[in-house]
Every structure is written in structure tokens, then in C-alpha cells.
Design a protein around this motif. Structure first.
Motif, PDB file in Angstrom:
ATOM      1  N   HIS A 100      18.213 -35.152  -0.892  1.00 40.86           N
ATOM      2  CA  HIS A 100      17.361 -34.287  -1.100  1.00 40.86           C
ATOM      3  C   HIS A 100      18.156 -33.423  -2.406  1.00 40.86           C
ATOM      4  N   LEU A 101      17.345 -33.367  -3.475  1.00 41.32           N
ATOM      5  CA  LEU A 101      17.806 -32.942  -4.803  1.00 41.32           C
ATOM      6  C   LEU A 101      16.806 -32.014  -5.324  1.00 41.32           C
ATOM      7  N   PRO A 102      17.503 -30.974  -6.216  1.00 45.47           N
ATOM      8  CA  PRO A 102      16.318 -30.025  -6.639  1.00 45.47           C
ATOM      9  C   PRO A 102      15.643 -30.400  -8.047  1.00 45.47           C
ATOM     10  N   ASP A 103      16.282 -31.714  -8.607  1.00 44.40           N
ATOM     11  CA  ASP A 103      15.677 -31.965  -9.583  1.00 44.40           C
ATOM     12  C   ASP A 103      14.968 -33.564  -9.617  1.00 44.40           C
ATOM     13  N   ALA A 104      14.777 -33.771  -8.330  1.00 40.72           N
ATOM     14  CA  ALA A 104      14.151 -35.197  -8.123  1.00 40.72           C
ATOM     15  C   ALA A 104      13.073 -35.014  -6.973  1.00 40.72           C
ATOM     16  N   PRO A 105      12.139 -36.004  -6.908  1.00 40.01           N
ATOM     17  CA  PRO A 105      11.043 -35.881  -6.019  1.00 40.01           C
ATOM     18  C   PRO A 105      11.675 -36.502  -4.829  1.00 40.01           C
ATOM     19  N   ASP A 106      11.407 -35.744  -3.578  1.00 37.77           N
ATOM     20  CA  ASP A 106      12.071 -36.185  -2.143  1.00 37.77           C
ATOM     21  C   ASP A 106      11.278 -37.351  -1.702  1.00 37.77           C
ATOM     22  N   ASN A 107      11.906 -38.169  -0.799  1.00 34.05           N
ATOM     23  CA  ASN A 107      11.469 -39.053   0.002  1.00 34.05           C
ATOM     24  C   ASN A 107      11.190 -40.425  -0.882  1.00 34.05           C
ATOM     25  N   ARG A 108      12.058 -40.604  -1.742  1.00 36.51           N
ATOM     26  CA  ARG A 108      11.837 -41.761  -2.714  1.00 36.51           C
ATOM     27  C   ARG A 108      11.538 -43.126  -1.969  1.00 36.51           C
TER      28      ARG A 108
END
Length: 460
Positions: free
Chosen positions: A164-172
Motif C-alpha cells: 500500500h503506497l500513497p503515490d501508486a494504485p493499490d492492488n496492482r
């Protein structure tokens, strides 16, 4: 035509298929056409490891897809649990440089069939950390001989797929599977499949992904039936739980807790810090850890993909085959010698979420078929029993593999493997082909499969 070479794989009558990204040449093996490591998305490197999947670069020359080759997502080696040999479902160890184009599928297709065939797309398990769609136990030859087009999928694992990252989409990793299903819709007709008769099948982490797909509006129309083997449709992390994992991993890696920060960490080092991450207490705000400490990764509740737990998010029912094994938790307890309440652990990891998904699907008008796989492995003196993953070789018809047989292997020593395989494949193929595994839908009684010895039934 050149005579086939002698060796492990007999190659003859190679078929070339034109995909949307370029032509691929498969191998013909005993009536089945096989295509290995066909890209459905670009290989993510650097910062792109934490981005949504992108289309692969197109090619014009015929791509050789006739020979199995390493195509595993970066992951730690997970070929054993304690003293249990799991090489048949784990694949080879990941090594940098060996596994190119890992966002890829393998395809098995009956050769020269006149009509379009039903399709099954398999999403492997591995705790969101490991696994490989090309593992030996997932060979699609046997199912293809029953007239199915079989597709196995690789997706991003560990931090690349699920952090989980603030600057990336979740659940890649989930977005990868969604991209693979889109590839199937666009290409499977060229392999002999019917894009309107697609079943998505997942086991363990893969079954949890299937439950999430059922809840995603973006997945609507990409498949018509679903199979959940030992999944957890109540198994997503809350953002608070996921953030705790992110903070711990960033501290261990010595970077900022952002995609830009982790972009500086290579795959090998990222795997190392994940493997060295100590047990985290992810029970936060009274919400228990759905993975019970077995993995620091799971799907994350996210308004863009999974707003609430998958069992609470699905909006329409479909044909669903869903079940568990009788002794799920034995996989984690028996080979390691750990103590634990096996029944409670089995319920928390798989039983409750499977039952919730089944109820939700039925309430929305879907035809739901529930099962319990009760065949008991003789491994570890019979203590392994109907453990997690034990049904997989019977579904794929690979129970004959030597690495699955023996006192410390998944299936132990048994003489009824062919009979159990025939019964399980009859149910799975019937469901994939016609939506009929052999028992009535929405039956309150759970169908017990593979019964050989008396077992205590796990409540669901």
C-alpha cells in the motif's frame, strides 16, 4: 516436416497464433497445443513496478512460445513448508535476469477442434508472496484433453503487487489479473476458445483474488463463472493494516514509504527485506489480521477497486463453485511442528470467507455449488490429512508427479489417485463446461469430495 527430437518434450506440428501484440509459435504435444510465457502486459521495472499494468511492446517476428522457460515474478523461494516438499507448486527459485516477461500466460488448447471451447483461467496461490502459474502441478494438459482451453496467469507478488503506497494504485497484482482477463477476451478465440464461456479459477490467494474480481465493476463481462478453492472473501486488509506493513518495510529498507522511495530498491533487496520482516501485529482497531501473520500482504480495501470486503461488495450473482479442504490449517502446522487450534485457524483463514461469499452470491440470484474436499493425504504418517492445497493435483490431473509422492510430499503414498482425479475432474470440467458439477445449486448440504477415510468436517 522435420521428425520430432527425442527428449522430454515431443514437438510436432507447431501452430502459430496471431495475438493482438504479435504472433506466437507453440508446440504440439500428444494432441494438445501449448504456448508458454505469452506476454499480456509489459514487464514492470524500476518505478513501473508500482504502476498499473501497461500493454507489452508489440512484435512482428514470430515469438517462440514452444518451450517452458522461467517467467516467475520476483519472489522469495517457497519450495518447502517445514519438512513438506512443495516444489511441484512453487516453481524454480527466482533469480535476477532469468525471468523476463513475467506478466505472461501459458495456454493449453486441444488441437484442431471445430467449435470454440470453454475456457478456464487459473490464478495461483502463494500467500501473495510466492507462486508461479507455470509450476509443474498446474500443467493444463489433462484439462485440455477434456476439451477445455486452459490459461494459467502470473501476476506481481510481494511489495510490487500488494504494498500500500500513497503515490501508486493499490492492488496492482489484482490489476494484473484483470489485464490478463482482458487479454483472454481479446485473444482466446485465436487459440480455439470461446470468450463468452470463460471461468476464472483461483486457489488460496488466487481464490481471494477471484472474490475481489467478483466485486470489481471493471471485471464485469470478462468471465461468466467462477471457482474459489480455499479463498477468503473477507480477507482484505484495512488501509490502517496495510499502512503498518508499509511503514515497517520502509524502515527495514531505509527509504521513504512511497513508490518513489521504493523505486530505488532493486528486486533482490526488496525480496530480502520482505523475507526478513518480523511478525507484525496487524490486529488494529479490533479488526483481526485476516492472514493470521502468515503473510504481510493481502488485497487492500480501496474505493477504486475493493471498497469493502469482497463478500460484501459483489453486486450480482453468477455460477460459483466454492469450497475448502477439511484440514486446511494442517499445511501450516503439521510440517513445521507448530502448535495451534487447527479447526479455528482453518475457519478464520478460509472457512468463514468462503461461506460468506457463497451466501452473498446466492442472495444475489447466483447458482452456488459448495464443496468440501475431504481426501486425506498419508504424508507425515497421515497427520497432513486434507490440508490446504491438497486438492490441486486432482483438479489438474497431475497427481502422478514424483515430487508430489512420498512420506514428506503433498500426497503421501496412496493408491487411489486416479479414481479421485477422475471424480474431481468430472465435477470441475462439468462446471466449467455447463455450470453443472454434478449436484444441485444452492443446496444447504455441502458436497464432500474425495472421501476415503472418516474425517471431522470443518464448519463453514
Amino acid at each position: 516436416m522435420r521428425a520430432p527430437d527425442a527428449g522430454q518434450h515431443r514437438l510436432e506440428w507447431p501452430r502459430v497464433v496471431a495475438t493482438t501484440h504479435g504472433p506466437v509459435r507453440g508446440a504440439h504435444r500428444h494432441g494438445i497445443d501449448v504456448f508458454h510465457a505469452v506476454p499480456y502486459a509489459a514487464t514492470p521495472t524500476g518505478r513501473a513496478r508500482f504502476a498499473a499494468p501497461a500493454p507489452p511492446e508489440s512484435w512482428t517476428r514470430v515469438r517462440d512460445a514452444s518451450i517452458p522457460r522461467p517467467s516467475m515474478a520476483p519472489a522469495p523461494t517457497r519450495d518447502r513448508i517445514g519438512d513438506l516438499d512443495l516444489t511441484a507448486i512453487s516453481g524454480p527459485p527466482w533469480r535476477p535476469g532469468d525471468h523476463q516477461d513475467y506478466l505472461a500466460v501459458d495456454v493449453w488448447a486441444p488441437a484442431a477442434v471445430p467449435e470454440r471451447r470453454p475456457v478456464v483461467v487459473f490464478v495461483h496461490g502463494g500467500g501473495f508472496i510466492g507462486g508461479w502459474g507455470g509450476a509443474a502441478a498446474y500443467d493444463g494438459t489433462s484439462l485440455a484433453r477434456h476439451g477445455l482451453i486452459v490459461v494459467t496467469v502470473n501476476y506481481r507478488l510481494g511489495a510490487a503487487g500488494w504494498l500500500h503506497l500513497p503515490d501508486a494504485p493499490d492492488n496492482r497484482g489484482l490489476l494484473d489479473v484483470l489485464a490478463a482477463l482482458s487479454w483472454v477476451r481479446e485473444n482466446i478465440e485465436e487459440f480455439g476458445g470461446d470468450p463468452g464461456r470463460v471461468t476464472v479459477l483461483g486457489q488460496s490467494a488466487g481464490a481471494t483474488i477471484v472474490a475481489a474480481l467478483l466485486a470489481m465493476p471493471a471485471a464485469k463481462g470478462l468471465f461468466q463463472r467462477a471457482i474459489s478453492q480455499s479463498g477468503n472473501a473477507l480477507g482484505a486488509f484495512t488501509p490502517a493494516q496495510a499502512e503498518k506493513v508499509t511503514e515497517a518495510l520502509a524502515t527495514a529498507a531505509g527509504v521513504e514509504a512511497t513508490a518513489d522511495g521504493f523505486a530505488a530498491v532493486g528486486d533482490r533487496d526488496l525480496i530480502r527485506v520482505v523475507s526478513e520482516l518480523g511478525g507484525l501485529d496487524l490486529t488494529i482497531g479490533g479488526v483481526p489480521d485476516p492472514m493470521l501473520g502468515l503473510s504481510p500482504f493481502a488485497p487492500v480495501l480501496d474505493p477504486a477497486s475493493i471498497p469493502t470486503q469482497p463478500a460484501e461488495s459483489i453486486t450480482s450473482g453468477m455460477d460459483l463453485l466454492a469450497g475448502v479442504t477439511t484440514d486446511e490449517a494442517n499445511l501450516y502446522l503439521v510440517p513445521t511442528g507448530r502448535d495451534g487450534d487447527a479447526e479455528a485457524m482453518s475457519r478464520a483463514l478460509f472457512g468463514l470467507g468462503t461461506a460468506a461469499l457463497a451466501r452473498a452470491n446466492t442472495a444475489l440470484g447466483g447458482r452456488t455449488f459448495r464443496y468440501e474436499f475431504a481426501w486425506r493425504s498419508g504424508a507425515f504418517g497421515g497427520a497432513l490429512g486434507a490440508a490446504h492445497t491438497v486438492e490441486l493435483p486432482f483438479v489438474f490431473g497431475t497427481a502422478h508427479l514424483p515430487s508430489l509422492r512420498g512420506p514428506r510430499s503433498l500426497l503421501g503414498i496412496a493408491d487411489d489417485l486416479e479414481q479421485v482425479t477422475a471424480a474431481v475432474q468430472r465435477a470441475w470440467v462439468g462446471f466449467i463446461r455447463d455450470g453443472d458439477p454434478g449436484w444441485p445449486p444452492n443446496d444447504p448440504a455441502i458436497r464432500r469430495l474425495g472421501v476415503r477415510l472418516p474425517v471431522q468436517r470443518m464448519a463453514g
